[in-house]
Scaffold this motif. Structure first.
Motif, PDB file in Angstrom:
ATOM      1  N   TYR A 193      40.848  10.216 -34.691  1.00  0.00           N
ATOM      2  CA  TYR A 193      39.927   9.420 -35.503  1.00  0.00           C
ATOM      3  C   TYR A 193      39.601  10.085 -36.836  1.00  0.00           C
ATOM      4  N   GLY A 194      39.739  11.381 -36.929  1.00  0.00           N
ATOM      5  CA  GLY A 194      39.530  12.060 -38.200  1.00  0.00           C
ATOM      6  C   GLY A 194      38.414  13.089 -38.199  1.00  0.00           C
ATOM      7  N   LEU A 195      37.537  13.044 -37.188  1.00  0.00           N
ATOM      8  CA  LEU A 195      36.443  14.003 -37.091  1.00  0.00           C
ATOM      9  C   LEU A 195      36.155  14.296 -35.632  1.00  0.00           C
ATOM     10  N   THR A 196      35.818  15.541 -35.330  1.00  0.00           N
ATOM     11  CA  THR A 196      35.276  15.856 -34.011  1.00  0.00           C
ATOM     12  C   THR A 196      33.770  15.597 -34.059  1.00  0.00           C
ATOM     13  N   ALA A 197      33.129  15.662 -32.919  1.00  0.00           N
ATOM     14  CA  ALA A 197      31.684  15.464 -32.863  1.00  0.00           C
ATOM     15  C   ALA A 197      30.966  16.513 -33.701  1.00  0.00           C
ATOM     16  N   ILE A 198      31.372  17.744 -33.574  1.00  0.00           N
ATOM     17  CA  ILE A 198      30.690  18.820 -34.284  1.00  0.00           C
ATOM     18  C   ILE A 198      30.917  18.714 -35.787  1.00  0.00           C
ATOM     19  N   GLU A 199      32.106  18.253 -36.193  1.00  0.00           N
ATOM     20  CA  GLU A 199      32.384  18.084 -37.622  1.00  0.00           C
ATOM     21  C   GLU A 199      31.546  16.961 -38.231  1.00  0.00           C
ATOM     22  N   ALA A 200      31.257  15.937 -37.447  1.00  0.00           N
ATOM     23  CA  ALA A 200      30.435  14.823 -37.941  1.00  0.00           C
ATOM     24  C   ALA A 200      29.019  15.305 -38.254  1.00  0.00           C
ATOM     25  N   ILE A 201      28.459  16.133 -37.357  1.00  0.00           N
ATOM     26  CA  ILE A 201      27.122  16.680 -37.617  1.00  0.00           C
ATOM     27  C   ILE A 201      27.153  17.634 -38.808  1.00  0.00           C
ATOM     28  N   GLN A 202      28.211  18.408 -38.919  1.00  0.00           N
ATOM     29  CA  GLN A 202      28.304  19.352 -40.025  1.00  0.00           C
ATOM     30  C   GLN A 202      28.316  18.641 -41.373  1.00  0.00           C
ATOM     31  N   LYS A 203      28.906  17.448 -41.430  1.00  0.00           N
ATOM     32  CA  LYS A 203      28.900  16.687 -42.678  1.00  0.00           C
ATOM     33  C   LYS A 203      27.472  16.344 -43.100  1.00  0.00           C
ATOM     34  N   ILE A 204      26.641  15.959 -42.130  1.00  0.00           N
ATOM     35  CA  ILE A 204      25.247  15.625 -42.421  1.00  0.00           C
ATOM     36  C   ILE A 204      24.506  16.868 -42.887  1.00  0.00           C
ATOM     37  N   ARG A 205      24.694  17.974 -42.203  1.00  0.00           N
ATOM     38  CA  ARG A 205      24.001  19.214 -42.538  1.00  0.00           C
ATOM     39  C   ARG A 205      24.439  19.741 -43.914  1.00  0.00           C
ATOM     40  N   THR A 206      25.725  19.651 -44.203  1.00  0.00           N
ATOM     41  CA  THR A 206      26.223  20.128 -45.495  1.00  0.00           C
ATOM     42  C   THR A 206      25.624  19.314 -46.632  1.00  0.00           C
ATOM     43  N   ARG A 207      25.595  17.988 -46.474  1.00  0.00           N
ATOM     44  CA  ARG A 207      25.011  17.153 -47.518  1.00  0.00           C
ATOM     45  C   ARG A 207      23.520  17.448 -47.693  1.00  0.00           C
ATOM     46  N   GLY A 209      22.150  20.208 -47.659  1.00  0.00           N
ATOM     47  CA  GLY A 209      21.958  21.422 -48.445  1.00  0.00           C
ATOM     48  C   GLY A 209      22.158  22.712 -47.684  1.00  0.00           C
ATOM     49  N   PHE A 210      22.583  22.627 -46.423  1.00  0.00           N
ATOM     50  CA  PHE A 210      22.848  23.834 -45.647  1.00  0.00           C
ATOM     51  C   PHE A 210      24.239  24.368 -45.987  1.00  0.00           C
ATOM     52  N   GLY A 211      24.345  25.675 -46.096  1.00  0.00           N
ATOM     53  CA  GLY A 211      25.613  26.294 -46.457  1.00  0.00           C
ATOM     54  C   GLY A 211      26.385  26.791 -45.255  1.00  0.00           C
ATOM     55  N   THR A 212      27.330  27.650 -45.511  1.00  0.00           N
ATOM     56  CA  THR A 212      28.199  28.166 -44.448  1.00  0.00           C
ATOM     57  C   THR A 212      27.455  29.091 -43.488  1.00  0.00           C
ATOM     58  N   ASN A 213      26.263  29.546 -43.881  1.00  0.00           N
ATOM     59  CA  ASN A 213      25.475  30.431 -43.006  1.00  0.00           C
ATOM     60  C   ASN A 213      24.507  29.652 -42.127  1.00  0.00           C
ATOM     61  N   ASP A 214      24.658  28.331 -42.047  1.00  0.00           N
ATOM     62  CA  ASP A 214      23.781  27.492 -41.227  1.00  0.00           C
ATOM     63  C   ASP A 214      23.892  27.889 -39.760  1.00  0.00           C
ATOM     64  N   LYS A 215      22.754  28.270 -39.168  1.00  0.00           N
ATOM     65  CA  LYS A 215      22.746  28.729 -37.778  1.00  0.00           C
ATOM     66  C   LYS A 215      22.521  27.597 -36.776  1.00  0.00           C
ATOM     67  N   PHE A 216      22.361  26.380 -37.249  1.00  0.00           N
ATOM     68  CA  PHE A 216      21.968  25.259 -36.389  1.00  0.00           C
ATOM     69  C   PHE A 216      22.926  25.079 -35.207  1.00  0.00           C
ATOM     70  N   LEU A 217      24.209  25.232 -35.457  1.00  0.00           N
ATOM     71  CA  LEU A 217      25.202  25.011 -34.405  1.00  0.00           C
ATOM     72  C   LEU A 217      25.741  26.313 -33.814  1.00  0.00           C
ATOM     73  N   ASN A 218      25.143  27.435 -34.167  1.00  0.00           N
ATOM     74  CA  ASN A 218      25.584  28.716 -33.592  1.00  0.00           C
ATOM     75  C   ASN A 218      25.390  28.717 -32.080  1.00  0.00           C
ATOM     76  N   GLY A 219      26.428  29.074 -31.353  1.00  0.00           N
ATOM     77  CA  GLY A 219      26.321  29.180 -29.899  1.00  0.00           C
ATOM     78  C   GLY A 219      26.249  27.852 -29.174  1.00  0.00           C
ATOM     79  N   VAL A 220      26.432  26.729 -29.884  1.00  0.00           N
ATOM     80  CA  VAL A 220      26.350  25.440 -29.225  1.00  0.00           C
ATOM     81  C   VAL A 220      27.530  25.252 -28.273  1.00  0.00           C
ATOM     82  N   THR A 221      27.274  24.609 -27.139  1.00  0.00           N
ATOM     83  CA  THR A 221      28.310  24.316 -26.153  1.00  0.00           C
ATOM     84  C   THR A 221      28.226  22.835 -25.795  1.00  0.00           C
ATOM     85  N   ASP A 222      29.191  22.367 -25.050  1.00  0.00           N
ATOM     86  CA  ASP A 222      29.151  20.965 -24.607  1.00  0.00           C
ATOM     87  C   ASP A 222      27.895  20.696 -23.778  1.00  0.00           C
TER      88      ASP A 222
END
Length: 311
Positions: A193-207, A209-222
Motif C-alpha cells: 500500500y505504500g506505508l507501514t502503520a508506524i510510518e503513517a504515524i511518523q508522517k503525522i509526527r514529522t509534520r 515538528g518532531f525531528g529524528t530524535n523523537d522518542k515517541f515511538l522508541n521501544g514500541v512493539t506490536d
C-alpha cells in the motif's frame, strides 16, 4: 488504491513554514490539500469572539475550555511523556509544538496580547472563574481554529474563513495506521500500500515538528502500538469531534467517567503556585452507552427489532 509516502496530486499534509504555522491549517486555506470533507461558512470573526479569552474578545469569550488531562497528553518536545511532577511555570515549554497552537494557557500570546489565567491582586477577567460563562473554569482556553491576530480593540477587526474538517488526511493516516496494525502488525506492508502503520504515524509526527530524535515511538512493539495510535489521535484530531466516538469504539469508557481536572495558578509574593483542581466530577458513562439507542420510530416500524440493552 495506494497511499504514497510523499502524498499524491490531490491530498497531502501541509508542510509547516515560518509563514504557514500549524494553527493556520484550519483557517484561510481553501482549497486545503489535506481536507477531504469539511464545512465552512462566510468569512466572519464570531468564532474568535466566542472562544477568545474574554479580555480580548468583543463581548463574549471562553466558549470551550480544555481539560488538564488533554494538556497532560501532549508529549515533551523530544517525544517523551509529560509527568505531573513537572507542574509549574515551565510546564508549557519544551512541549509538543502543537500545544501552543491548540491551547490558550497562562502566558499565551494572542497576536500582540498576552493572556493570564492566574489569580492575583491584578487578576483580569481571563483569570480562573472570574466571570461566569465567560472566564475559563479549567485554567485553559481553546485556540485551535482561531485566527489569533484578529483584534477586537481596533475599528477594523477583520474576518477570516474557518475550515472545520469532517475528514482530513491526518485522520485517514491515523485510521490507516490502526487498520494496518490490526491486519499486519506495525512494521509490515505485505500488500504494497505504500506505508507501514508506524510510518503513517511518523508522517503525522514529522509534520507536527518532531525531528529524528523523537522518542515517541522508541521501544514500541506490536503489543503497545495501539496506545501510541490512541495518544496521537487525541492530540492531532482534538476538537474535531472524534474523541468521544474513539473512546466508545475502543471500549475505553473509563476515560468518559473520570472527573474533569483543571489547573489553578495563583500568584503571591513568593511567586506562582500551580494546583490541580476538580472541575466536574458528575460525568456518568455507563457500559450500555457504548451502544446508542435505536430510535423508537424504527422499532415501531419494525417490531422484530429489539432495543439495545439499557435503553
Amino acid at each position: 488504491g495506494t497511499i504514497s509516502p510523499n502524498g499524491n496530486k490531490k491530498y497531502n499534509l501541509i508542510a509547516l513554514t515560518a509563514a504557514k504555522t500549524y494553527d493556520k491549517i484550519f483557517i484561510n486555506a481553501n482549497p486545503n490539500p489535506e481536507y477531504i470533507l469539511f464545512y465552512t461558512a462566510a468569512k466572519d470573526n464570531a468564532l474568535e469572539n466566542r472562544h477568545y479569552p474574554p479580555t480580548i474578545s468583543k463581548d463574549q469569550g471562553g466558549g470551550t475550555v480544555p481539560s488538564q488531562q488533554l494538556i497532560d497528553a501532549f508529549t515533551m518536545k523530544d517525544g517523551s511523556d509529560y509527568t505531573h511532577s513537572s507542574d509549574g511555570a515551565s510546564m508549557y515549554t519544551n512541549r509538543d509544538p502543537r500545544l501552543a497552537a491548540i491551547i490558550g494557557y497562562d502566558g499565551s500570546v494572542y497576536g500582540k496580547n498576552t493572556i493570564y489565567t492566574r489569580i492575583s491582586d491584578n487578576t483580569t477577567i481571563d483569570g480562573l472563574n472570574q466571570v461566569k460563562n465567560r472566564s475559563t473554569n479549567t485554567g485553559y482556553y481553546l485556540a485551535k481554529f482561531q485566527d489569533k491576530t484578529l483584534n477586537f480593540g481596533q475599528a477594523n477587526v477583520g474576518t477570516v474563513f474557518h475550515l472545520f474538517p469532517m475528514i482530513r488526511l491526518s485522520d485517514i493516516l491515523l485510521s490507516y495506521a490502526e487498520a494496518m496494525h490490526h491486519a499486519y502488525g506495525m512494521s509490515a506492508d505485505p500488500e504494497g500500500y505504500g506505508l507501514t502503520a508506524i510510518e503513517a504515524i511518523q508522517k503525522i509526527r514529522t509534520r507536527a515538528g518532531f525531528g529524528t530524535n523523537d522518542k515517541f515511538l522508541n521501544g514500541v512493539t506490536d503489543n503497545n502500538f495501539m496506545e501510541k495510535v490512541k495518544k496521537e489521535r487525541r492530540i492531532e484530531l482534538c476538537f474535531e469531534e472524534h474523541r468521544y466516538f474513539d473512546l466508545r469504539r475502543w471500549m475505553d469508557g473509563n476515560q468518559l467517567r473520570e472527573p474533569i481536572i483543571g489547573m489553578k495558578v495563583e500568584e503571591n509574593a513568593s511567586g506562582l503556585h500551580y494546583t490541580r483542581i476538580t472541575v466536574d466530577e458528575a460525568r456518568n458513562f455507563k457500559d450500555y452507552m457504548y451502544y446508542h439507542p435505536i430510535p423508537l420510530k424504527v422499532i415501531k416500524e419494525s417490531p422484530s427489532i429489539q432495543q439495545n440493552p439499557g435503553w
